[in-house]
Design an enzyme around this catalytic site. Structure first.
Site, PDB file in Angstrom:
ATOM      1  N   ASP A 189       0.832  -1.202   0.000  1.00  0.00           N
ATOM      2  CA  ASP A 189       0.000   0.000   0.000  1.00  0.00           C
ATOM      3  C   ASP A 189       0.869   1.255   0.000  1.00  0.00           C
ATOM      4  O   ASP A 189       1.908   1.313   0.664  1.00  0.00           O
ATOM      5  CB  ASP A 189      -0.883  -0.021   1.263  1.00  0.00           C
ATOM      6  N   GLU A 226       1.538  -0.432  -4.908  1.00  0.00           N
ATOM      7  CA  GLU A 226       0.519   0.542  -5.282  1.00  0.00           C
ATOM      8  C   GLU A 226       1.159   1.892  -5.560  1.00  0.00           C
ATOM      9  O   GLU A 226       1.538   2.612  -4.647  1.00  0.00           O
ATOM     10  CB  GLU A 226      -0.542   0.692  -4.182  1.00  0.00           C
TER      11      GLU A 226
HETATM   12  C1  LAG Z   1      -3.558   4.826  -0.638  1.00  0.00           C
HETATM   13  N1  LAG Z   1      -2.707   5.154  -1.541  1.00  0.00           N
HETATM   14  O1  LAG Z   1      -1.458   5.283  -1.418  1.00  0.00           O
HETATM   15  C2  LAG Z   1      -4.955   4.623  -1.024  1.00  0.00           C
HETATM   16  O2  LAG Z   1      -5.162   4.968  -2.377  1.00  0.00           O
HETATM   17  C3  LAG Z   1      -5.842   5.446  -0.142  1.00  0.00           C
HETATM   18  O3  LAG Z   1      -7.165   5.237  -0.464  1.00  0.00           O
HETATM   19  C4  LAG Z   1      -5.566   5.094   1.323  1.00  0.00           C
HETATM   20  O4  LAG Z   1      -6.421   5.922   2.092  1.00  0.00           O
HETATM   21  C5  LAG Z   1      -4.109   5.410   1.596  1.00  0.00           C
HETATM   22  N2  LAG Z   1      -3.257   4.751   0.650  1.00  0.00           N
HETATM   23  C6  LAG Z   1      -3.680   5.043   2.989  1.00  0.00           C
HETATM   24  O5  LAG Z   1      -3.509   3.669   3.154  1.00  0.00           O
HETATM   25  C7  LAG Z   1      -7.555   5.306   2.693  1.00  0.00           C
HETATM   26  C8  LAG Z   1      -8.781   6.194   2.452  1.00  0.00           C
HETATM   27  C9  LAG Z   1      -8.656   7.512   3.190  1.00  0.00           C
HETATM   28  C10 LAG Z   1      -8.397   7.271   4.674  1.00  0.00           C
HETATM   29  C11 LAG Z   1      -7.110   6.419   4.764  1.00  0.00           C
HETATM   30  C12 LAG Z   1      -6.745   6.084   6.182  1.00  0.00           C
HETATM   31  O6  LAG Z   1      -8.916   6.416   1.044  1.00  0.00           O
HETATM   32  O7  LAG Z   1      -9.875   8.251   3.044  1.00  0.00           O
HETATM   33  O8  LAG Z   1      -8.239   8.476   5.361  1.00  0.00           O
HETATM   34  O9  LAG Z   1      -7.296   5.180   4.069  1.00  0.00           O
HETATM   35  O10 LAG Z   1      -7.769   5.395   6.830  1.00  0.00           O
HETATM   36  C13 LAG Z   1      -9.051   8.693   6.510  1.00  0.00           C
HETATM   37  C14 LAG Z   1     -10.035   9.851   6.290  1.00  0.00           C
HETATM   38  C15 LAG Z   1      -9.243  11.139   6.051  1.00  0.00           C
HETATM   39  C16 LAG Z   1      -8.314  11.413   7.255  1.00  0.00           C
HETATM   40  C17 LAG Z   1      -7.429  10.188   7.490  1.00  0.00           C
HETATM   41  C18 LAG Z   1      -6.564  10.349   8.735  1.00  0.00           C
HETATM   42  O11 LAG Z   1     -10.854   9.556   5.166  1.00  0.00           O
HETATM   43  O12 LAG Z   1     -10.157  12.204   5.894  1.00  0.00           O
HETATM   44  O13 LAG Z   1      -7.490  12.518   6.979  1.00  0.00           O
HETATM   45  O14 LAG Z   1      -8.244   9.008   7.661  1.00  0.00           O
HETATM   46  O15 LAG Z   1      -7.337  10.494   9.887  1.00  0.00           O
END
Ligand code: LAG
Ligand code: CA
Length: 479
Positions: A189, A226
């Site tokens: 990831d 990724e």
């Molecule tokens: C990736 N790419 O390198 C993925 O494409 C991406 O989707 C992943 O984020 C990221 N690595 C981290 O592994 C996913 C969600 C995010 C989420 C994150 C952590 O797409 O939306 O962020 O996982 O759980 C979430 C909240 C954010 C916040 C963050 C930190 O949605 O708003 O800022 O947590 O609290």
């Protein structure tokens, strides 16, 4: 290492997104192995953040709290049992591993296993990691600057310093533990957010695959990283493909473009590196993934998902019939908002994947990998393995056909409001063949439409606009 270790006669990895280990084990035995799938990708398995107040969004698993094996999919002994059972029937297991970062700035951050950490001061006692193991806090303001992309915080997540010896050791230990359990590889990831040299070092220190689980001596783990690169940024996919595979995000974006009618299908004739995609042997390809099917990550609105079944079947059929990259099939649960986690019981545990008498999934699981048109195309891919594209035909626009040597033949019709009626060269031997999109060969009869191939290898093909947009036959569907 770029070899996926597919058994002979098998292909493709299926991402059983958010499935519990028990269900994955059963699926390996009852469906994936008999139907010719090569491997499964699990969701992240390491101890992760728990956000019950947010209803357990799927992305909590992308916020690790430690490298203990405990997740919403199950604990370490369930994991071990799953890998054992899948290996036993020849299905490889690749684990989605997250080690670019830990959680966001939460205090306390509570894990799915009941431990806590301090995400503000960056104390993760279960590892343990402390603030000196992380990169200094900064935000990624521009994706043109590779230093920001790799050393600052992705979505505010505490960014581990993989150049640090102790951090490297912890990551290597974790990967080695997975190898001891018998996994064949990893999806890394957020590789884009780590330095290629650090990754290369970490991979080089990981053990050979486990002999106890039947792997030949000296085999290195299969790795796909990724890296989202649709062009125009500082970090490039070509920074990573020398030493392992890379997820080719341009593939699904271009496929979406074509199948949505923004780029004529006739151009697919040379789909692959001539389109700016990575060399075939370096690419892990997919129509959609768990991120871009819900608007996270890259790809944008052109991405096609299970929500548009007719289009999706066409796009996946193209992927599985086309000799480029190592394909990954997505297997989803239904969702109506971008944060929604998997189907859950009253006590918040993940629901079982139930299988109905007609082979469909219940309890909110979509199971694209079980859709007849998709699993039948897995068989197509396995049957035509080793052949090249031949007998290409197109109408100059949105109707195309091609064979895979003399083993398989496929036709697409996406011409707006038009039927396809053509005599086409199939490359196949004379006989009657069952179309595996509209039906299936069963006890030497065809449950869908049949295609009659003449002595000259030609067949009269009809694909009406109101029918499926794809038709496929192969040596295994001869009746
Ligand atoms: C990736 N790419 O390198 C993925 O494409 C991406 O989707 C992943 O984020 C990221 N690595 C981290 O592994 C996913 C969600 C995010 C989420 C994150 C952590 O797409 O939306 O962020 O996982 O759980 C979430 C909240 C954010 C916040 C963050 C930190 O949605 O708003 O800022 O947590 O609290
Ligand atoms: Ca980083």
């Amino acid at each position: 290492q770029k070899n996926p270790y597919a058994l002979p006669g098998r292909s493709a990895v299926v991402h059983l997104f958010e499935w519990k280990f028990r269900d994955i084990a059963r699926e390996c035995e009852e469906f994936l192995a008999p139907m010719g799938y090569a491997a499964v990708q699990t969701s992240p398995i390491a101890e992760h953040l728990s956000q019950p107040k947010k209803g357990h969004p799927w992305w909590e698993r992308y916020q690790p709290m430690s490298f203990r094996i405990v997740s919403r999919s199950g604990n370490e002994s369930r994991f071990a049992e799953m890998v054992e059972r899948c290996n036993y029937v020849g299905v490889r297991v690749y684990v989605d591993v997250v080690f670019n970062h830990m959680t966001g700035p939460l205090k306390p951050a509570r894990s799915i296993a009941g431990t806590s950490a301090d995400g503000i001061n960056r104390n993760y006692p279960e590892v343990p990691f402390h603030s000196n193991h992380f990169n200094p806090k900064c935000d990624i303001h521009t994706y043109n600057d590779v230093n920001q992309v790799r050393n600052c915080l992705l979505s505010g997540l505490n960014d581990l310093n993989q150049t640090n010896t102790y951090v490297r050791e912890k990551i290597i230990d974790f990967l080695n533990r997975l190898i001891d359990h018998g996994v064949a590889g990893f999806r890394v990831d957020a590789a884009k957010h780590m330095w290629p040299a650090d990754l290369e070092y970490i991979y080089s220190q990981v053990k050979n695959l486990s002999a106890r689980h039947g792997f030949a001596p000296g085999l290195r783990p299969f790795i796909y990283q990724e890296v989202i690169d649709l062009g125009g940024e500082g970090v490039k996919k070509t920074d990573y493909n020398a030493f392992a595979r890379v997820t080719e995000f341009k593939y699904g974006a271009e496929i979406g473009n074509v199948f949505r009618g923004h780029n004529a299908m006739k151009w697919l004739k040379n789909f692959g590196s001539e389109w700016g995609l990575l060399p075939s042997g370096d690419a892990l390809v997919f129509v959609d993934n768990h991120d871009n099917q819900r608007g996270h990550g890259a790809g944008g609105p052109t991405i096609i998902t299970h929500k548009e079944p007719r289009l999706y079947k066409m796009a996946v059929a193209f992927m599985l019939s086309w000799p480029y990259g190592y394909p990954r099939v997505m297997s989803s649960y239904s969702f109506n908002n971008t944060d929604k986690g998997p189907p859950i019981n009253k006590n918040s545990s993940i629901k079982n994947v139930t299988i109905t008498s007609n082979g469909k999934c219940g309890n909110g699981w979509v199971c694209e990998h079980r859709w007849p048109a998709i699993v039948n195309m897995i068989e197509f891919r396995n049957k035509v393995d080793g052949t090249a594209v031949a007998n290409w035909w197109d109408n100059g626009n949105y109707q195309i056909a091609y064979s895979r040597g003399d083993k398989g033949f496929i036709v697409f019709n996406e011409e707006m409001g038009a039927d396809l009626k053509q005599i086409l060269k199939t490359g196949l031997a004379e006989g009657s063949y069952c179309d595996v999109i509209s039906g299936k060969k069963m006890r030497n009869k065809c449950t869908g439409r049949t295609v009659d191939v003449g002595k000259d290898g030609n067949a009269a093909i009809t694909l009406l606009k109101e029918e499926e947009g794809v038709l496929a036959i192969h040596i295994g569907s001869k009746i």
